[in-house]
Design a protein around this motif. Structure first.
Motif: not given
Length: 432
Positions: A330, A333-334, A337, A354, A357, A361, A364-365, A404, A407
């Motif tokens: 995480t 990758f974040v 990004f 990217y 990923s 990502l 992960r939201t 973003l 995230l």
């Protein structure tokens, strides 16, 4: 988060069923590799190759092999050489294996594509963030297939090495991981977008001495690879190979095509994006990645506070240092990004920086699955508009910012592997 959920569910699921569930991603990943290998073979056989940088790469390699060590004199038909020395070694080996011919090079890059996909699938399976079926998204990019087997860009080599480094780091092989990471940087500098995240993870997982030794090893790789140039023309090598101030051509920008060219090439835009990049990294680090440690500043202060001597400060690891695989992937990758969102110009081959990923990502939201799929498709469509337009680039930037935001608004995962996780993992392993 996903990993913790898996452990909790283990108490209410029969061992045999859980073993089957854990094998399902592996079986599906194997199927994806076979299917994508067949697709790559068909692309190489039937889709016309597009010549972009290959001739330039070969010209630069020829100059190097003929003894030229002045970076200002190593050029191709697309311009001067702007990559570190690792690029020359890699493409010299490729030329040796292929005699500079495109078709065998495509086969070689087809193999590279499958190796890279294998590494990425391993990262996804070990981090346990996506449902098994969503792994298929990693094989659905028309643009990425093109970047690998129809363009033969050095971005492909750099990102494969980066993903190999991440696999090693996920298994806590930090020193070897840093060496491979440095090797990736030596092929193309974009890999440095992962560096801030990697450094922060190292601070959480290693002693100060360990961090220093790992960084020294990474720096040693750069020196070793650059020795022929550093000994003869050091200024020319460093200024060309590690130039962070290059201005790209407005026409090729995929993400900022809607910005007027005068503003696009201005220092004001560059400085604004840099400030936003650094600010976003600090905010994510303080409020997300170090949330369970009380924030970045408190974590750094604790390293000083808990040490009773300089020797202890240098040699002791943090009290908790066994990072979870999900947290490592995480943060890496974040962090990358964030750099992508703030990049002044993204060219078509940069999508490989990217793309792999993006599914991670999105999961992960807290967006609904339908929204995640729409965002994935939207990003892919923007990258397949050629040439990019003001509308496609504006949409891409909006999608990036929206992801973003997702995230940022999602809860931070617990960063460490605790004893209960280990015990449950061992029990599950015995039943398989």
């Amino acid at each position: 988060m996903a990993r913790t959920r898996l452990v909790k569910e283990s108490s209410t699921t029969t061992p045999g069923k859980k073993a089957v569930d854990r094998r399902r991603p592996l079986h599906f990943a194997a199927f994806l590799l076979l299917a994508d290998a067949a697709l790559v073979a068909l692309i190489i056989a039937f889709v016309p190759y597009t010549k972009i940088d290959w001739d330039a790469y070969m010209s630069q390699v020829d100059a190097f092999r003929e003894g030229e060590r002045d970076y200002t004199k190593i050029e191709g038909d697309t311009g001067p050489l702007v990559y570190p020395a690792g690029f020359l070694y890699v493409y010299s080996a490729i030329k040796f294996l292929t005699a500079g011919q495109v078709f065998p090079a495509q086969i070689l890059f087809g193999v590279l594509y499958i190796v890279n996909l294998s590494l990425v699938l391993l990262l996804y399976i070990k981090s346990e963030v996506l449902p098994w079926w969503a792994l298929g998204l990693l094989c659905l990019s028309k643009r990425v297939h093109s970047i690998f087997v129809l363009r033969l860009f050095n971005d492909c080599v750099a990102m494969t090495l980066l993903h190999a480094a991440m696999v090693l780091i996920v298994y806590h092989k930090w020193y070897l991981g840093l060496i491979i990471f440095s090797g990736a940087v030596s092929v193309k500098m974009n890999v440095l977008l992962f560096a801030p995240s990697l450094f922060l993870l190292m601070l959480k997982a290693m002693s100060i001495k360990g961090v220093f030794v790992a960084l020294l090893g990474a720096a040693g790789v750069q020196v070793l690879l650059g020795i022929p140039f550093l000994l003869s023309h050091p200024v020319e090598y460093i200024s060309r190979a590690f130039n962070l101030g290059r201005v790209f051509i407005h026409f090729w920008s995929v993400n900022f095509k809607f910005v007027p060219e005068k503003l696009f090439v201005s220092k004001e835009l560059a400085v604004t994006l840099l400030v936003f990049h650094l600010t976003a990294l600090m905010v994510f680090a303080h409020y997300k990645w170090f949330k369970h440690e009380g924030g970045l500043l408190r974590f750094v202060h604790s390293r000083f506070k808990d040490a009773t001597s300089v020797q202890q400060f240098i040699s002791c690891k943090p009290i908790q240092s066994n990072l979870s695989k999900e947290h490592i992937v995480t943060v890496m990758f974040v962090g990358n990004f964030i750099g992508i969102v703030c990049a002044r110009s993204l060219h078509y081959q940069f999508y490989s920086w990217y793309f792999y990923s993006v599914p991670f990502l999105l999961w992960r939201t807290q967006f609904p699955t339908v929204v995640r799929i729409i965002l994935f498709v939207g990003v892919e469509l923007c990258w397949n508009v050629y040439p990019s337009t003001a509308y496609s680039s504006m949409l891409l930037l909006f999608l990036h910012i929206f992801i973003l935001f997702g995230l940022w608004s999602s809860p931070a995962e617990y960063p460490y592997v605790d004893k209960n996780d280990k015990t449950n993992s061992n029990k599950l392993g015995k039943t398989m």
